[in-house]
Design an enzyme around this catalytic site. Structure first.
Site, PDB file in Angstrom:
ATOM      1  CB  ALA A 139      51.353  82.865 -30.711  1.00 12.42           C
ATOM      2  CB  SER A 161      43.628  81.147 -33.874  1.00 11.69           C
ATOM      3  OG  SER A 161      44.718  81.688 -34.158  1.00 11.69           O
ATOM      4  CG  ASN A 162      47.673  82.028 -30.604  1.00 17.25           C
ATOM      5  OD1 ASN A 162      47.889  83.454 -30.809  1.00 17.25           O
ATOM      6  ND2 ASN A 162      48.190  80.847 -31.210  1.00 17.25           N
ATOM      7  N   PRO A 163      45.079  84.515 -29.300  1.00 19.06           N
ATOM      8  CG  PRO A 163      44.804  85.397 -27.213  1.00 19.06           C
ATOM      9  CD  PRO A 163      45.186  84.123 -27.907  1.00 19.06           C
ATOM     10  CB  SER A 164      49.405  86.033 -31.605  1.00 19.96           C
ATOM     11  OG  SER A 164      50.434  86.641 -32.032  1.00 19.96           O
TER      12      SER A 164
END
Ligand code: C5P
Length: 216
Positions: free
Chosen positions: A86, A21-24
């Site tokens: 994102a 995943s990502n930090p969005s």
């Protein structure tokens, strides 16, 4: 107008307890949904996993993966799509049904590309008949965001791209402010000063509804 907003990250599972995943945080998308509703529009929010409360009067569809987000977006009708999500560009080629042991993971992770939601929708709409909805993309870049954003705007056939340099102070993931530029397919760039995500959201909604009125 009917607004559809995508927000937050997506999760791409490796096994039942691990994901990419990502930090969005989803804050920009939720701010757009709130601003569109406050301006009197009908709003649906397609949200990845985020810890935010649904803005009042907004319909929300929760999804986890990029493919689920694509299915949700494709099942909706809208006059304007604002894609702030994102989306993870890659997912594991397969998701194990049981938790993998550490020693089972060495060299195991093979990734495949996820669908580009905005591009897929833009392509479908281009083939369709009737009035084309307004499509708004985001471009989070590290460095001068403008040149990449113009390319993205043309490639995905968007009405405009909201470009931001995620490495500049007060901009990007997890902040309450953003410094963005609106980039148009003809190469025109409108740079906005550092402002709250709520104020950026209002500008986006105003620009999108203005473009819709011009196309009428
Ligand atoms: O090409 P890039 O990922 O930088 O494009 C960003 C824009 O495209 C954002 O508006 C994002 O929400 C959208 N996007 C998408 N599906 C993807 C990747 C990006 O809708 N798989």
């Amino acid at each position: 107008m009917k607004f559809l907003v995508t927000a937050g990250p997506t999760r791409e599972f490796i096994d039942p307890v691990r994901f990419l995943s990502n930090p969005s945080t989803g804050r920009m998308g939720f701010a757009v949904a709130r601003a569109a509703r406050a301006a009197g529009h009908e709003v649906t929010l397609v949200a990845g996993p985020v810890a935010l409360r649904t803005p009042h009067g907004v319909r929300r569809i929760d999804v986890v993966s990029a493919r689920e987000m694509l299915t949700a977006v494709e099942s909706e009708n809208f006059d304007c799509l604002v894609a702030t999500a994102a989306v993870a560009d890659w997912r594991p080629a397969r998701c194990a049904s049981k938790k993998l042991k550490k020693n089972e993971m060495d060299g195991l992770l093979r990734l495949v590309r996820n669908p580009d939601i905005l591009k897929t929708v833009a392509l479908r709409l281009r083939r369709g008949h009737g009035r084309r909805p307004i499509l708004v993309g985001f471009a989070a870049e590290t460095g001068d965001p403008a040149s990449e954003a113009v390319r993205k705007c043309r490639e995905k056939r968007l009405d405009f791209v909201v470009a931001n340099d995620v490495t500049s102070a007060g901009s990007g993931f997890g902040t309450d402010t953003n410094r963005v530029a609106f980039v148009f397919p003809d190469g025109r760039i409108e740079r906005l000063p550092l402002m709250s995500k709520a104020a950026v959201a209002r500008r986006i909604v105003r620009m999108a509804s203005g473009l819709r009125n011009i196309s009428e």
